[in-house]
Write an enzyme that holds these catalytic residues in place. Structure first.
Site, PDB file in Angstrom:
ATOM      1  CB  THR A  60      25.644  62.047  38.261  1.00  0.00           C
ATOM      2  OG1 THR A  60      26.040  61.308  37.100  1.00  0.00           O
ATOM      3  CG2 THR A  60      25.292  61.070  39.361  1.00  0.00           C
ATOM      4  CE1 TYR A 147      28.038  63.864  27.887  1.00  0.00           C
ATOM      5  CE2 TYR A 147      26.961  65.071  29.666  1.00  0.00           C
ATOM      6  CZ  TYR A 147      27.256  63.875  29.047  1.00  0.00           C
ATOM      7  OH  TYR A 147      26.781  62.694  29.572  1.00  0.00           O
ATOM      8  CE  LYS A 172      30.670  62.928  30.603  1.00  0.00           C
ATOM      9  NZ  LYS A 172      29.999  63.350  31.846  1.00  0.00           N
TER      10      LYS A 172
END
Length: 331
Positions: A60, A147, A172
């Site tokens: 983000t 991730y 994640k």
């Protein structure tokens, strides 16, 4: 292996968060350059609103668009603004050499941990992926969360290997394959007893929060927290207290429509969130190329949707249908 004190401290702080995990956007000025003053304000407001951790310069936060110098400046600013109140986790990615460089820049800036992004473009085998993350973990004292998404998808056996690696504290998941995640959780539990963290990292993780909770994954990233913290906090509280009535009301009335709006444009997982932050009165600027801004109509729909979400916070279950109908008429 016994985790190092820093590794254990971060894992403990992240394991039972008091609020959503905050992934701030990166602020740019009118000329497109980094605006650290606005970024600091954004981070400070998020912490004051109840964020349990700050994940700076991640997806983000447009990690892909930042120079190494900008990255370090942002991470340092986040560390200074949080002042130890919550941990700061920084992104790190690309190939192994660059990922190590970003890790060291984050370490110098005072970060508490790293979110290891997928390697750049290449589709590697499991052996190569495991080596990549092990070399990254070995090159820094910072604990690492790996991730999973896109070109970095792991077998359960590989995640067991990650869990056995000193310095790697969690996974994640941005893939969304619950069958795979259940097998991963089961394999790690059976073959590597001990603490290993799992995060729901889908673009709007709240939408799948109840499903992930069913396999024991309750940690998640919240992009909505960037621009509608009250809504994100209410959902987080409902999910963690078992208030599924409230959770489903927000899912039906806010999160599902938001995800459907987000799906209207490529890159909206970042640019629509940034537009939402601007709507709160904080001018964080536009996204950098190759991302693009959402259309004016989509921004208007987002504004109305946030209004709808706030209206649902104090509404009873029976009010959700009424509020929803009013929203659809206005759209």
């Amino acid at each position: 292996m016994t985790p190092a004190p820093l590794t254990a401290a971060l894992a403990t702080r992240l394991s039972v968060p008091s609020g959503p995990l905050f992934f701030p956007v990166t602020a740019y000025g009118p000329d497109g350059s980094l605006d650290l003053d606005v970024f600091r304000t954004h981070v400070r407001r998020g912490v004051e609103a109840g964020a349990a951790a700050v994940f700076a310069c991640c997806g983000t936060g447009e990690f892909h668009a930042l120079t190494p110098e900008e990255f370090q400046d942002c991470v340092r600013a986040a560390v200074e603004e949080t002042a130890g109140r919550v941990p700061v986790v920084a992104g790190a990615g690309y190939g192994t050499a660059l990922a190590v460089r970003y890790a060291r820049l984050a370490e110098e800036a005072g970060a508490d941990g790293l979110l290891a992004m997928p390697p750049y473009l290449v589709v590697a085998g499991q052996e190569g992926l495991l080596r990549h993350y092990r070399e990254l973990a070995a090159a820094t004292t910072l604990p690492v969360v790996v991730y999973q998404r896109d070109n970095a998808v792991f077998t359960p056996e590989t995640v067991v290997g990650l869990a056995r690696t000193e310095g790697i504290i969690g996974l994640k998941d941005g893939l969304g394959d619950l069958d795979l995640m259940q097998r991963i959780v089961s394999a790690v539990r059976a073959e590597h007893p001990g603490d290993f963290l799992y995060f729901n990292g889908l673009p709007t993780a709240e939408l799948t929060g109840l499903a992930y909770r069913g396999i024991g994954v309750t940690l998640y990233s919240s992009a909505v927290f960037c621009f509608a913290p009250e809504i994100a906090l209410a959902f987080h509280r409902a999910l963690n207290t078992g208030d599924d009535v409230t959770a489903n009301r927000l899912l039906d009335g806010f999160y599902r429509p938001f995800v459907e709006l987000r799906a209207q444009g490529r890159g909206y997982a970042v640019s629509l969130v940034k537009a939402g932050v601007r709507h709160t009165g904080l001018d964080v600027g536009e996204v950098r190329p190759p991302l693009h801004e959402p259309t004016e109509d989509h921004v208007k729909q987002l504004v109305r949707l946030v209004e709808r979400g706030h209206a649902l916070l104090d509404a009873g279950p029976e009010s959700a249908v009424v509020v929803g109908s009013e929203f659809e008429e206005r759209v």
